[in-house]
Motif scaffolding. Structure first.
Motif, short mmCIF file in Angstrom:
data_model
loop_
_atom_site.label_atom_id
_atom_site.label_comp_id
_atom_site.label_asym_id
_atom_site.label_seq_id
_atom_site.Cartn_x
_atom_site.Cartn_y
_atom_site.Cartn_z
N LYS A 1 -11.45 38.85 64.06
CA LYS A 1 -12.67 40.07 63.50
C LYS A 1 -13.14 39.71 64.73
O LYS A 1 -13.52 41.25 64.93
CB LYS A 1 -13.86 38.63 62.98
CG LYS A 1 -13.56 38.51 61.15
CD LYS A 1 -14.82 37.45 61.25
CE LYS A 1 -14.44 36.77 59.03
NZ LYS A 1 -14.57 38.73 58.81
N ASN B 1 -20.07 39.23 60.08
CA ASN B 1 -20.31 38.27 58.55
C ASN B 1 -20.58 39.20 58.00
O ASN B 1 -20.28 38.87 56.58
CB ASN B 1 -21.20 37.41 59.09
CG ASN B 1 -20.57 36.50 57.54
OD1 ASN B 1 -20.07 35.69 56.79
ND2 ASN B 1 -22.46 35.97 57.02
N VAL C 1 -10.50 28.00 61.27
CA VAL C 1 -11.78 29.49 61.46
C VAL C 1 -11.47 29.85 62.29
O VAL C 1 -11.51 31.65 62.84
CB VAL C 1 -12.53 27.71 61.56
CG1 VAL C 1 -13.84 28.86 62.17
CG2 VAL C 1 -12.97 27.73 60.05
N PRO D 1 -16.70 24.44 57.12
CA PRO D 1 -16.08 25.98 57.63
C PRO D 1 -17.10 26.71 58.22
O PRO D 1 -16.63 28.02 58.95
CB PRO D 1 -15.08 26.35 57.15
CG PRO D 1 -14.37 25.37 56.26
CD PRO D 1 -15.70 24.43 56.05
N GLU E 1 -8.81 32.97 62.24
CA GLU E 1 -10.21 34.38 61.48
C GLU E 1 -10.81 34.49 62.91
O GLU E 1 -11.64 35.88 62.48
CB GLU E 1 -9.99 33.83 60.07
CG GLU E 1 -11.33 34.38 59.52
CD GLU E 1 -12.31 33.95 58.18
OE1 GLU E 1 -12.98 34.27 57.91
OE2 GLU E 1 -12.19 32.44 58.20
N VAL E 2 -11.45 33.99 62.90
CA VAL E 2 -13.02 34.43 64.74
C VAL E 2 -12.14 34.97 65.41
O VAL E 2 -12.42 36.60 65.25
CB VAL E 2 -13.45 33.41 65.04
CG1 VAL E 2 -14.74 33.88 65.86
CG2 VAL E 2 -14.27 32.72 64.10
N ARG F 1 -17.78 28.91 61.81
CA ARG F 1 -17.34 30.14 61.36
C ARG F 1 -18.52 31.36 62.15
O ARG F 1 -17.93 32.36 62.84
CB ARG F 1 -16.41 30.70 60.36
CG ARG F 1 -15.99 32.94 60.48
CD ARG F 1 -15.83 33.09 59.36
NE ARG F 1 -16.98 33.24 58.41
CZ ARG F 1 -16.47 32.12 57.33
NH1 ARG F 1 -15.51 31.35 57.18
NH2 ARG F 1 -17.72 32.54 56.28
N LEU G 1 -19.08 33.41 66.17
CA LEU G 1 -18.98 34.39 65.97
C LEU G 1 -20.57 35.10 66.87
O LEU G 1 -20.70 36.22 67.12
CB LEU G 1 -18.66 35.43 64.89
CG LEU G 1 -17.71 35.44 63.96
CD1 LEU G 1 -18.13 35.55 62.08
CD2 LEU G 1 -17.12 36.14 64.73
#
Length: 449
Positions: free
Chosen positions: A301, A385, A294, A347, A297-298, A351, A355
């Motif tokens: 972004k 998101n 996670v 997850p 991925e964050v 996330r 964020l």
């Protein structure tokens, strides 16, 4: 050894040990919930035991006072005084029996908590040993003090007065240690009792100065209590108080004055273990695989922002429950405290929490009600998101019709801008969050029409 076996059989030693085991277990079960944090770390488990210890402590002192009155109740005080055998030998045997059994019972109870943590898959380290030693010393010295009081004041009211007084001292000490800020000063005298508030996290422990100061005090108190028990003259009894006085002065000089110096991050459980740019505490290492996936991925972004963060770290601060969270332009901090805990979330929810605030935590202290700050977190999480989704850490706003209407209005205002303008607004809000500017101004920046 014969005398010791006789005292174990005829004194309240075994009963006192049973009281420690049964009362300690029962009170711990009553004052903690099924989701209590202490089950995740052996160190926090022993800190949690300091809460019911107030009740156990009082019961142990009461039984010791009752035992100390034995000679007076049997009317054999003068008889034993006239014997050739030194009085301190006989009294030492009694003290060894009662204090020894209580100390062993306390150690067994502490060990049982550690075993329970281990069997439950929690984190176990040697960090619990200083806390266990403090508990054992506190109980043993209290037994010796109770025996001395009972021998010196053989009155029917001595036992209930001693029991109630001990409980009052314990509860007063707990209140004296309450604080609303890490920098608040606390009473050092309150730390001369074995009672502490329950830990706010499974990553905290007492500082070395607390362990050392309490160890010195309880050791000195035990020596003074035994001398007081064995003394036959008033001069000897006054002299017996000297070790306690010296230990008290030394302990007070060692003990800290601020709450932030009483509870500190457990250096073993709080040590960071990493998978690439994502790190969590060793006590929560089982959550690292999910957090790493996670977290990467964050970071991907958030990479569209100027000065984007490059790492994810669990915030292991001991005082996170009383102060605003840590913040850094290069780090996304994941809170270790609060409910529900971020690292235990699925997850998708994990996330969103990372964020929220564009990777920057709120500037508010925990449990502060700031609706604008909550809306900012929802807007920034929703931006990355692709739509608004409930944050597990703030379900109140999502379920409030009035607050939800304000959130939807702000969201429409943000999404009504061009993609470039939306990014600029989120980037500006992140800068303002890093500087801890007013939440109303941050919301105005995001939702301006």
């Amino acid at each position: 050894m014969t005398g010791l076996r006789i005292e174990l059989r005829r004194s309240t030693a075994l009963w006192a040990g049973l009281v420690v085991l049964v009362a300690g277990t029962g009170m711990l079960w009553l004052v903690t919930s099924e989701n209590a944090r202490w089950k995740g770390n052996s160190t926090s488990a022993l800190l949690e035991f300091r809460v019911p210890l107030a009740y156990v402590w009082a019961l142990v002192v009461g039984l010791a006072v009752f035992q100390g009155m034995r000679d007076s109740r049997a009317r054999v005080t003068e008889l034993f005084t006239a014997t050739s055998r030194p009085g301190w030998v006989r009294l030492g045997t009694l003290a060894t029996a009662v204090a020894g059994v209580v100390a062993v019972a306390g150690a067994l109870l502490c060990a049982g908590l550690v075993v329970k943590v281990a069997l439950g898959g929690g984190f176990v380290s040697i960090g619990f040993l200083p806390l266990m030693l403090t508990v054992v010393l506190a109980l043993a010295s209290s037994v010796l003090l109770g025996l001395a009081i009972g021998r010196l004041l053989p009155h029917p009211l001595t036992v209930p007065v001693a029991l109630v007084a001990t409980f009052m001292v314990a509860t007063s000490a707990a209140r004296a240690l309450e604080s609303r800020s890490p920098d608040d000063e606390i009473s050092r005298l309150a730390l001369l009792t074995p009672v502490l508030d329950p830990p706010s996290s499974d990553l905290v422990t007492t500082s070395t100065s607390v362990d050392l100061g309490q160890g010195v005090w309880f050791a000195g108190l035990g020596v003074a209590a035994f001398l007081l028990l064995a003394s036959r003259t008033w001069a000897g009894r006054l002299a017996a108080l000297v070790p306690a006085a010296l230990a008290g002065v030394l302990a007070v000089s060692i003990l800290p004055v601020k709450l932030s110096d009483v509870l500190v991050t457990d250096s073993i459980a709080g040590e960071l273990v990493c998978d690439g740019p994502v790190c969590v505490s060793r006590a929560h290492a089982d959550a690292l695989p999910a957090a790493a996936a996670v977290g990467e991925e964050v970071l991907a972004k958030l990479a569209v922002l100027p000065g984007a963060p490059t790492e994810v770290r669990e915030d292991t601060s001991a005082m996170a429950h009383l102060s605003a969270p840590q913040r850094s332009s290069r780090t996304v901090y994941v809170p270790a405290q609060g409910y529900p805990r971020v690292l235990e979330m699925p997850p998708g929810q994990m996330r969103l929490e990372m964020l929220a605030g564009a990777g920057v935590p709120t500037c508010s202290t925990p449990y502060a009600l700031d609706s604008r700050d909550a809306i900012v977190r929802y807007l920034t999480a929703g931006y990355f998101n692709g739509g608004l989704t409930q944050l597990a850490s703030d379900s109140y706003l999502w379920n409030s019709s009035r607050m939800r209407a304000e959130l939807d209005s702000a969201w429409q205002a943000l999404r009504g801008q061009s993609e470039r303008e939306q990014l600029n607004r989120v980037a500006k809000a992140r800068e303002m969050l890093l500087a801890c500017e007013d939440s109303e101004s941050i919301l105005a920046t995001l939702a301006a029409r």
